[in-house]
Design a protein around this motif. Structure first.
Motif, PDB file in Angstrom:
ATOM      1  N   THR A  78       3.338  -0.689   4.550  1.00 36.31           N
ATOM      2  CA  THR A  78       2.214  -1.030   4.549  1.00 36.31           C
ATOM      3  C   THR A  78       1.586  -1.851   3.876  1.00 36.31           C
ATOM      4  O   THR A  78       1.662  -1.825   2.502  1.00 36.31           O
ATOM      5  CB  THR A  78       1.219   0.484   4.887  1.00 36.31           C
ATOM      6  OG1 THR A  78       1.786   1.380   5.543  1.00 36.31           O
ATOM      7  CG2 THR A  78      -0.111  -0.021   5.006  1.00 36.31           C
TER       8      THR A  78
ATOM      9  N   GLU B 173       0.802  -1.073  -0.142  1.00 35.03           N
ATOM     10  CA  GLU B 173       0.038  -0.180  -0.055  1.00 35.03           C
ATOM     11  C   GLU B 173       0.912   1.214   0.010  1.00 35.03           C
ATOM     12  O   GLU B 173       0.585   2.272  -0.712  1.00 35.03           O
ATOM     13  CB  GLU B 173      -0.887  -0.001   1.153  1.00 35.03           C
ATOM     14  CG  GLU B 173      -1.754   0.985   1.409  1.00 35.03           C
ATOM     15  CD  GLU B 173      -3.077   1.145   0.434  1.00 35.03           C
ATOM     16  OE1 GLU B 173      -3.973   2.060   0.377  1.00 35.03           O
ATOM     17  OE2 GLU B 173      -3.167   0.112  -0.301  1.00 35.03           O
ATOM     18  N   SER B 174       1.942   1.229   0.834  1.00 34.90           N
ATOM     19  CA  SER B 174       2.829   2.353   0.768  1.00 34.90           C
ATOM     20  C   SER B 174       4.158   1.840   1.539  1.00 34.90           C
ATOM     21  O   SER B 174       4.365   0.907   2.117  1.00 34.90           O
ATOM     22  CB  SER B 174       2.048   3.449   1.704  1.00 34.90           C
ATOM     23  OG  SER B 174       1.811   3.183   2.959  1.00 34.90           O
TER      24      SER B 174
ATOM     25  N   GLN C  42       9.687   0.842   6.861  1.00 34.61           N
ATOM     26  CA  GLN C  42       8.578   0.218   6.887  1.00 34.61           C
ATOM     27  C   GLN C  42       7.827  -0.128   5.731  1.00 34.61           C
ATOM     28  O   GLN C  42       7.784   0.883   5.016  1.00 34.61           O
ATOM     29  CB  GLN C  42       7.667   0.962   8.126  1.00 34.61           C
ATOM     30  CG  GLN C  42       8.151   0.893   9.404  1.00 34.61           C
ATOM     31  CD  GLN C  42       7.312   1.787  10.258  1.00 34.61           C
ATOM     32  OE1 GLN C  42       7.004   2.928  10.095  1.00 34.61           O
ATOM     33  NE2 GLN C  42       7.126   0.993  11.377  1.00 34.61           N
TER      34      GLN C  42
ATOM     35  N   ARG D 239      -1.607  -4.301   2.234  1.00 30.24           N
ATOM     36  CA  ARG D 239      -3.077  -4.293   2.351  1.00 30.24           C
ATOM     37  C   ARG D 239      -3.466  -5.739   1.902  1.00 30.24           C
ATOM     38  O   ARG D 239      -3.085  -6.336   0.757  1.00 30.24           O
ATOM     39  CB  ARG D 239      -3.435  -3.433   1.320  1.00 30.24           C
ATOM     40  CG  ARG D 239      -5.155  -3.195   1.267  1.00 30.24           C
ATOM     41  CD  ARG D 239      -5.502  -2.088   0.485  1.00 30.24           C
ATOM     42  NE  ARG D 239      -4.875  -1.872  -0.577  1.00 30.24           N
ATOM     43  CZ  ARG D 239      -5.302  -2.365  -2.043  1.00 30.24           C
ATOM     44  NH1 ARG D 239      -6.409  -3.256  -1.877  1.00 30.24           N
ATOM     45  NH2 ARG D 239      -4.910  -2.188  -2.992  1.00 30.24           N
TER      46      ARG D 239
ATOM     47  N   HIS E 209       7.615   3.522   3.847  1.00 30.34           N
ATOM     48  CA  HIS E 209       7.958   4.629   4.806  1.00 30.34           C
ATOM     49  C   HIS E 209       9.437   4.516   4.945  1.00 30.34           C
ATOM     50  O   HIS E 209      10.013   3.498   5.226  1.00 30.34           O
ATOM     51  CB  HIS E 209       7.023   4.613   5.923  1.00 30.34           C
ATOM     52  CG  HIS E 209       5.650   4.265   5.836  1.00 30.34           C
ATOM     53  ND1 HIS E 209       4.800   5.020   5.408  1.00 30.34           N
ATOM     54  CD2 HIS E 209       5.111   2.833   5.914  1.00 30.34           C
ATOM     55  CE1 HIS E 209       3.534   4.500   5.256  1.00 30.34           C
ATOM     56  NE2 HIS E 209       3.709   3.005   5.282  1.00 30.34           N
TER      57      HIS E 209
ATOM     58  N   THR F 169      -5.038  -3.329   6.568  1.00 29.46           N
ATOM     59  CA  THR F 169      -3.861  -2.979   6.329  1.00 29.46           C
ATOM     60  C   THR F 169      -3.103  -3.468   7.463  1.00 29.46           C
ATOM     61  O   THR F 169      -3.400  -3.453   8.689  1.00 29.46           O
ATOM     62  CB  THR F 169      -3.679  -1.571   6.143  1.00 29.46           C
ATOM     63  OG1 THR F 169      -4.281  -0.850   7.013  1.00 29.46           O
ATOM     64  CG2 THR F 169      -4.298  -1.061   4.777  1.00 29.46           C
ATOM     65  N   GLU F 170      -1.687  -3.579   7.357  1.00 23.66           N
ATOM     66  CA  GLU F 170      -0.762  -4.091   8.380  1.00 23.66           C
ATOM     67  C   GLU F 170       0.567  -3.126   8.031  1.00 23.66           C
ATOM     68  O   GLU F 170       0.997  -3.142   6.907  1.00 23.66           O
ATOM     69  CB  GLU F 170      -0.330  -5.363   8.181  1.00 23.66           C
ATOM     70  CG  GLU F 170       0.458  -6.032   9.457  1.00 23.66           C
ATOM     71  CD  GLU F 170       0.885  -7.701   9.339  1.00 23.66           C
ATOM     72  OE1 GLU F 170       1.613  -7.888   9.999  1.00 23.66           O
ATOM     73  OE2 GLU F 170       0.249  -8.108   8.306  1.00 23.66           O
ATOM     74  N   LEU F 171       1.142  -2.651   9.261  1.00 21.99           N
ATOM     75  CA  LEU F 171       2.288  -2.267   9.118  1.00 21.99           C
ATOM     76  C   LEU F 171       3.512  -2.815   9.402  1.00 21.99           C
ATOM     77  O   LEU F 171       3.528  -3.539  10.652  1.00 21.99           O
ATOM     78  CB  LEU F 171       2.452  -0.888   9.975  1.00 21.99           C
ATOM     79  CG  LEU F 171       3.679   0.343   9.909  1.00 21.99           C
ATOM     80  CD1 LEU F 171       3.925   0.777   8.551  1.00 21.99           C
ATOM     81  CD2 LEU F 171       3.742   1.332  10.895  1.00 21.99           C
TER      82      LEU F 171
END
Length: 558
Positions: free
Chosen positions: A449, A437-438, A447, A451, A440, A458-460
């Motif tokens: 994210t 998803e993204s 990190q 999905r 970081h 979603t999970e980090l």
């Protein structure tokens, strides 16, 4: 004595501000050690440091440094202290008068001085040579032989540093990597007059420092051919993947004046593969780098030219001549052309990824980064063979490898043998129905994210490494409207251009296009860039060979 033998000799450097004394020391050193060592003399600490930095950049070894204590601007102890930063392994000798012995004794602790000699040293057979003989024996006990490789100084999270390492590795150019914050990295930066703000620094085997070099400049300085030897050829092959290399081997071996043009490194995507296990004739598998190296040497053996780091920007047709335009404005022409440009990995569209590309996010296997993944958690996006091969390779040292797949399983796009290997690897986990998803991170990936496609949950997760293999885009935009392509940019050839049995628009010959021939007579396509190609190494090599056979048929009828 040959130049090669001279350059292989280690150096004994002497520095004294008194020209007479400097010449006398150098004379005595040459008389005893001139055959095995190169004697370099300087008349000030600054010029001696300049000489040491130049020797460092050229990759030469300094065995012993002799420095006079009483020199203006920079005395012998100050000089040896700075010389220690450039050549920490060199033996250090201070030449002193009797009145300066206390300073020399202090220097033993301050700069780890190996010996001090009182002036005058006559006769050298009693006072100079025995000391130097012992110091040279100690120096030889440690392996200080020069290694004729490039030195790359960069930062772990510098995208361009990663690109340069990948470029050198894929072009089979030996290099040594130094982080800019290590002692040796700092020494090399200092020797090149750099403060580390501009990275990477590449020091070539002949000592030339290149700061943030572009690929063409780097290629030219490390011995890769970048300039064509002629203006006209029988065959120009564009692209150095399996199809292009196959075409170059068969073209050159069958007597065609052949040149292969590659924009980055030979091997293509296959060249980045850690292990190809389903290629005919290699029951134990072969790495992409090994296969590429053998094919490149084979093409060279038959006389094919290989140009590296040359970007092709246009194809022009003038009568029977086909002209290839380069990005620098130059051009070469030929009777025939084989387009083997291959494909590149598509970019993953998610916030944060573009900014972190090369800083923890990589497209393709980036095998040069594998050692840095030791003991860490690695994520891979993709479900085809290239992703599976990378997962198996990285799992050898990584703490865990997680494969993220949008679909429900790997079976739709990955070979059965790879799926079995992945199932048997204890530290590889496959997460289906999952996308990034993204991303970081501050300067490097920290990190992700993730999905779940079905639920949207979603999970980090913590992550420092992400390798992306999500389909391929053909490298054909430069062809414009000259060569027919499908809606996705893949090149149309042979029957694919004539579904209704009619030749393509503008076709003027009284025969239909050959199987791999494009809408431009004498211009053929092979490998992954061709529409509906098999996307396998073996088929690409086969198409490269077949294209050469069709080139011969075209030339015979022209």
């Amino acid at each position: 004595m040959t130049q090669a033998a001279v350059s292989a000799r280690s150096v004994i450097l002497t520095v004294d501000d008194d020209p007479g004394v400097s010449r006398a020391v150098a004379r005595d050193l040459r008389r005893r050690y001139g055959d095995a060592h190169r004697i370099v003399r300087a008349e000030s600490g600054e010029t001696a440091l300049d000489a040491l930095r130049e020797l460092k950049l050229r990759g030469e070894q300094v065995a012993v440094i002799l420095a006079d204590y009483r020199m203006p601007q920079m005395n012998g102890i100050e000089f040896l202290e700075q010389a220690l930063d450039v050549y920490p392994g060199a033996r250090r000798v201070l030449l002193t008068a009797y009145a300066d012995t206390s300073a020399a004794i202090d220097a033993i602790n301050v700069i780890d001085l190996d010996h001090y000699l009182l002036k005058p040293w006559d006769p050298p057979e009693e006072k100079l040579y025995p000391v130097l003989d012992d110091l040279l024996d100690v120096w030889r006990a440690t392996d200080h032989r020069p290694v004729p490789v490039c030195k790359v100084v960069g930062h772990r999270w510098s995208a361009r540093s990663s690109d340069v390492r990948e470029f050198l590795a894929r072009n089979q150019v030996p290099y040594r990597w130094y982080s800019s914050d290590t002692p040796e990295g700092r020494r090399l930066l200092s020797a090149a007059g750099e403060d580390g703000q501009r990275l990477p620094l590449v020091v070539t085997p002949d000592g030339t420092p290149l700061v943030e070099p572009a690929d063409p400049d780097l290629a030219a300085h490390v011995g890769l051919a970048t300039t064509p030897a002629a203006e006209f050829y029988d065959l120009v092959v564009i692209g150095g993947g399996p199809a292009g290399l196959g075409a170059a081997v068969y073209g050159a071996s069958e007597g065609l004046r052949t040149v292969l043009v590659e924009r980055s490194a030979t091997g293509g995507q296959a060249g980045q593969s850690s292990r190809i296990e389903n290629y005919l004739g290699f029951p134990d598998g072969v790495s992409g780098a090994q296969l590429t190296d053998r094919a490149r040497r084979q093409a060279g053996k038959f006389g094919a030219e290989i140009l590296t780091a040359r970007e092709v920007t246009g194809l022009e047709v003038a009568g029977s001549s086909r002209t290839i335009r380069f990005s620098d404005g130059s051009a070469i022409s030929a009777h025939s052309v084989i387009l083997a440009t291959g494909v590149s990995y598509r970019q993953l569209q998610a916030p944060g990824l573009a900014e972190l590309t090369g800083c923890g996010v990589f497209y393709g296997s980036a095998l040069t980064e594998a050692p840095a993944c030791q003991g860490q958690d690695v994520y891979i996006v993709g479900g085809a063979n290239s992703a599976g091969q990378a997962a198996m390779y990285l799992s050898r040292g990584a703490k865990s490898v997680t494969i993220l797949v949008r679909g429900s399983s790997l079976t739709a796009s990955m070979s059965h043998y790879l799926i079995q290997q992945i199932d048997g690897a204890p530290n590889i986990n496959v997460r289906t129905g999952t996308v990034v998803e993204s991303a970081h991170g501050d300067g490097h990936l920290e990190q992700l994210t993730l999905r779940d496609v079905a639920s949207g949950h979603t999970e980090l997760v913590g992550a420092q490494w992400l390798f992306v293999f999500i389909g391929a885009a053909p490298l054909t935009d430069w062809l414009g409207e000259t060569v027919l392509r499908d809606s996705r940019g893949f090149i149309l050839a042979g029957p694919d251009m004539t579904p209704d049995g009619q030749p393509p628009a503008g076709w003027e010959l009284d025969r239909p296009p050959y199987h791999l021939e494009t809408n431009v007579p004498g211009v053929f396509v092979a490998g992954d860039a061709r529409a509906e190609s098999a996307k396998r190494v073996a088929s690409a090599v086969g198409e490269g060979a077949m294209a050469v056979m069709l080139v011969h048929r075209y030339l015979e009828q022209s």
